[in-house]
Design a protein around this motif. Structure first.
Motif, PDB file in Angstrom:
ATOM      1  N   THR A 140      49.388  36.692  41.124  1.00  0.00           N
ATOM      2  CA  THR A 140      48.889  37.829  41.889  1.00  0.00           C
ATOM      3  C   THR A 140      47.486  37.515  42.372  1.00  0.00           C
ATOM      4  O   THR A 140      46.550  37.423  41.567  1.00  0.00           O
ATOM      5  CB  THR A 140      48.882  39.111  41.041  1.00  0.00           C
ATOM      6  OG1 THR A 140      50.211  39.364  40.549  1.00  0.00           O
ATOM      7  CG2 THR A 140      48.419  40.301  41.855  1.00  0.00           C
ATOM      8  N   VAL A 170      44.158  38.468  44.240  1.00  0.00           N
ATOM      9  CA  VAL A 170      43.400  39.685  44.557  1.00  0.00           C
ATOM     10  C   VAL A 170      41.977  39.299  44.963  1.00  0.00           C
ATOM     11  O   VAL A 170      41.468  38.249  44.567  1.00  0.00           O
ATOM     12  CB  VAL A 170      43.361  40.670  43.371  1.00  0.00           C
ATOM     13  CG1 VAL A 170      44.733  41.268  43.115  1.00  0.00           C
ATOM     14  CG2 VAL A 170      42.849  39.974  42.106  1.00  0.00           C
ATOM     15  N   ARG A 219      39.415  47.180  43.614  1.00  0.00           N
ATOM     16  CA  ARG A 219      40.468  48.176  43.846  1.00  0.00           C
ATOM     17  C   ARG A 219      41.853  47.541  43.715  1.00  0.00           C
ATOM     18  O   ARG A 219      42.769  48.143  43.148  1.00  0.00           O
ATOM     19  CB  ARG A 219      40.298  48.801  45.224  1.00  0.00           C
ATOM     20  CG  ARG A 219      41.328  49.888  45.541  1.00  0.00           C
ATOM     21  CD  ARG A 219      41.031  50.560  46.867  1.00  0.00           C
ATOM     22  NE  ARG A 219      39.728  51.236  46.840  1.00  0.00           N
ATOM     23  CZ  ARG A 219      39.225  51.876  47.879  1.00  0.00           C
ATOM     24  NH1 ARG A 219      39.884  51.928  49.032  1.00  0.00           N
ATOM     25  NH2 ARG A 219      38.053  52.478  47.775  1.00  0.00           N
ATOM     26  N   GLN A 220      42.002  46.331  44.239  1.00  0.00           N
ATOM     27  CA  GLN A 220      43.300  45.660  44.153  1.00  0.00           C
ATOM     28  C   GLN A 220      43.704  45.394  42.709  1.00  0.00           C
ATOM     29  O   GLN A 220      44.850  45.644  42.316  1.00  0.00           O
ATOM     30  CB  GLN A 220      43.258  44.350  44.942  1.00  0.00           C
ATOM     31  CG  GLN A 220      43.274  44.513  46.442  1.00  0.00           C
ATOM     32  CD  GLN A 220      43.169  43.166  47.143  1.00  0.00           C
ATOM     33  OE1 GLN A 220      42.445  42.266  46.707  1.00  0.00           O
ATOM     34  NE2 GLN A 220      43.895  43.012  48.244  1.00  0.00           N
ATOM     35  N   GLU A 258      42.681  46.886  40.030  1.00  0.00           N
ATOM     36  CA  GLU A 258      42.876  48.142  39.301  1.00  0.00           C
ATOM     37  C   GLU A 258      44.290  48.687  39.471  1.00  0.00           C
ATOM     38  O   GLU A 258      44.795  49.389  38.601  1.00  0.00           O
ATOM     39  CB  GLU A 258      41.867  49.190  39.776  1.00  0.00           C
ATOM     40  CG  GLU A 258      40.475  49.014  39.194  1.00  0.00           C
ATOM     41  CD  GLU A 258      39.510  50.044  39.742  1.00  0.00           C
ATOM     42  OE1 GLU A 258      39.971  51.055  40.318  1.00  0.00           O
ATOM     43  OE2 GLU A 258      38.286  49.838  39.607  1.00  0.00           O
ATOM     44  N   ARG A 259      44.927  48.367  40.584  1.00  0.00           N
ATOM     45  CA  ARG A 259      46.305  48.830  40.802  1.00  0.00           C
ATOM     46  C   ARG A 259      47.238  48.286  39.727  1.00  0.00           C
ATOM     47  O   ARG A 259      48.243  48.906  39.386  1.00  0.00           O
ATOM     48  CB  ARG A 259      46.794  48.389  42.181  1.00  0.00           C
ATOM     49  CG  ARG A 259      46.063  49.040  43.350  1.00  0.00           C
ATOM     50  CD  ARG A 259      46.518  48.420  44.652  1.00  0.00           C
ATOM     51  NE  ARG A 259      45.736  48.899  45.791  1.00  0.00           N
ATOM     52  CZ  ARG A 259      45.798  48.375  47.005  1.00  0.00           C
ATOM     53  NH1 ARG A 259      46.618  47.348  47.245  1.00  0.00           N
ATOM     54  NH2 ARG A 259      45.059  48.855  47.982  1.00  0.00           N
ATOM     55  N   TYR A 260      46.901  47.114  39.211  1.00  0.00           N
ATOM     56  CA  TYR A 260      47.762  46.481  38.215  1.00  0.00           C
ATOM     57  C   TYR A 260      47.301  46.775  36.790  1.00  0.00           C
ATOM     58  O   TYR A 260      48.118  46.939  35.884  1.00  0.00           O
ATOM     59  CB  TYR A 260      47.785  44.969  38.445  1.00  0.00           C
ATOM     60  CG  TYR A 260      48.352  44.561  39.776  1.00  0.00           C
ATOM     61  CD1 TYR A 260      49.732  44.476  39.975  1.00  0.00           C
ATOM     62  CD2 TYR A 260      47.511  44.272  40.853  1.00  0.00           C
ATOM     63  CE1 TYR A 260      50.258  44.109  41.200  1.00  0.00           C
ATOM     64  CE2 TYR A 260      48.029  43.896  42.090  1.00  0.00           C
ATOM     65  CZ  TYR A 260      49.404  43.822  42.247  1.00  0.00           C
ATOM     66  OH  TYR A 260      49.919  43.459  43.475  1.00  0.00           O
ATOM     67  N   ASN A 289      45.189  49.336  35.860  1.00  0.00           N
ATOM     68  CA  ASN A 289      45.029  50.778  35.644  1.00  0.00           C
ATOM     69  C   ASN A 289      43.853  51.074  34.720  1.00  0.00           C
ATOM     70  O   ASN A 289      43.903  51.966  33.865  1.00  0.00           O
ATOM     71  CB  ASN A 289      46.317  51.384  35.070  1.00  0.00           C
ATOM     72  CG  ASN A 289      46.351  52.907  35.203  1.00  0.00           C
ATOM     73  OD1 ASN A 289      45.778  53.463  36.141  1.00  0.00           O
ATOM     74  ND2 ASN A 289      47.013  53.579  34.277  1.00  0.00           N
TER      75      ASN A 289
END
Length: 311
Positions: A227, A229, A233-234, A236-238, A240
């Motif tokens: 992944t 990134v 923000r990117q 944090e999507r994973y 949390n």
């Protein structure tokens, strides 16, 4: 500091061979993991390495082990000593281990630096903090990659640094990055590569840095999800978890402060982080090897000479 006495170096290498003989017995689920990679992990997390705490006046047993490994592969290692503030009126000592595999071509690209911190939390009373994922995983991976790179033609200098006192404020990386004496194109930082059940390996690019994304995207490992990134923000999507600033969470930030872009490889959050349960038993070593292979292949592509590329 003087080089290790021959007797001590021999004892370390003997220990490596002994560990190799028992690695498969202790971890029967290991199928596709390099023996020396496992040996490095087992050694660095062992009781004898006392949790790899920073602050000693001279290099500890872990620093000496890493020095010996770099010496064996021809990396011409040296200790880089520094001090850092440990309290209002006190300072502690730190000891980076640096090594270099020089460019082997007539024309060379800018150097890259591969970093991994070797310090951890040490021991507290009877409590031993092995630091398998944090960050024996990164150090063992770096040594593995150095061994592979030592066998190749290289179109740039490859610098290695095993940093000390990361846990106490990135002190080793700050000192190293500030005192670099040659131009560096990129830092590749390895910290917490013990991929967990989500099978995900993050590659965090420094803000604004877009080079090599295509090369990295072409590296595919069926066991893991790479992944890529570039922003908080990117990631944090994973994860949390907005409380962790991943751009500042490890040694790569020290390089960024000196104007050097980075790619940080890591698995994100670990529920065993900074506990006594950060052990090899809680790492999936087959997934770990898959991640190491992916990063290794990527770094080899960055160091390949033009002649290699056309062959």
């Amino acid at each position: 500091m003087k080089k290790l006495p021959f007797k001590l170096l021999g004892m370390m290498l003997t220990a490596i061979c002994t560990t190799s003989a028992v690695a498969q017995t202790q971890h029967p689920s290991i199928v596709h993991v390099d023996n020396i990679l496992v040996q490095d992990l087992q050694t660095l997390t062992s009781i004898s390495h006392q949790g790899r705490k920073s602050g000693a006046q001279s290099p500890n047993i872990s620093a000496q082990y890493i020095f010996a490994a770099f010496e064996q592969l021809g990396g011409n290692p040296s200790y880089q000593h520094f001090t850092f503030r440990a309290g209002i009126f006190s300072k502690d000592a730190g000891h980076n281990i640096t090594a270099t595999l020089p460019c082997t071509q007539p024309r060379c690209d800018k150097a890259i630096v591969i970093s991994a911190h070797y310090d951890h939390l040490g021991t507290t009373g009877q409590r031993h903090y092995p630091g398998a994922n944090d960050n024996a995983s990164g150090v063992a991976a770096m040594l593995h990659m150095a061994r592979q790179l030592s066998k190749t033609n290289r179109a740039r200098d490859i610098l290695f640094v095993a940093t000390d006192a990361e846990e106490r404020g990135l002190h080793g990386a700050k000192y190293y990055a500030k005192h670099l004496t040659q131009e560096v194109e990129l830092n590749i930082n390895l910290d917490m590569l013990g991929i967990n059940n989500n099978n995900r390996l993050f590659a965090l690019f420094s803000p604004g840095f877009k080079e090599y994304k295509t090369e990295l995207q072409n590296k595919v490992q069926s066991q893991i999800k790479l992944t890529i990134v570039s922003s908080q923000r990117q990631i944090e999507r994973y994860t949390n978890n907005p409380r962790i600033d991943w751009h500042k969470a490890s040694d790569h930030y020290a390089f960024y402060r000196q104007g050097i872009p980075y790619i940080y490889f890591g698995m994100g959050e670990d529920k065993h982080h900074h506990t006594t349960r950060d052990t090899l038993d809680n790492m999936d070593l087959n997934k770990y090897q898959a991640g190491v292979n992916l990063i290794n292949d990527f770094i080899l592509s960055l160091t390949r000479s033009p002649l290699d590329s056309t062959s």
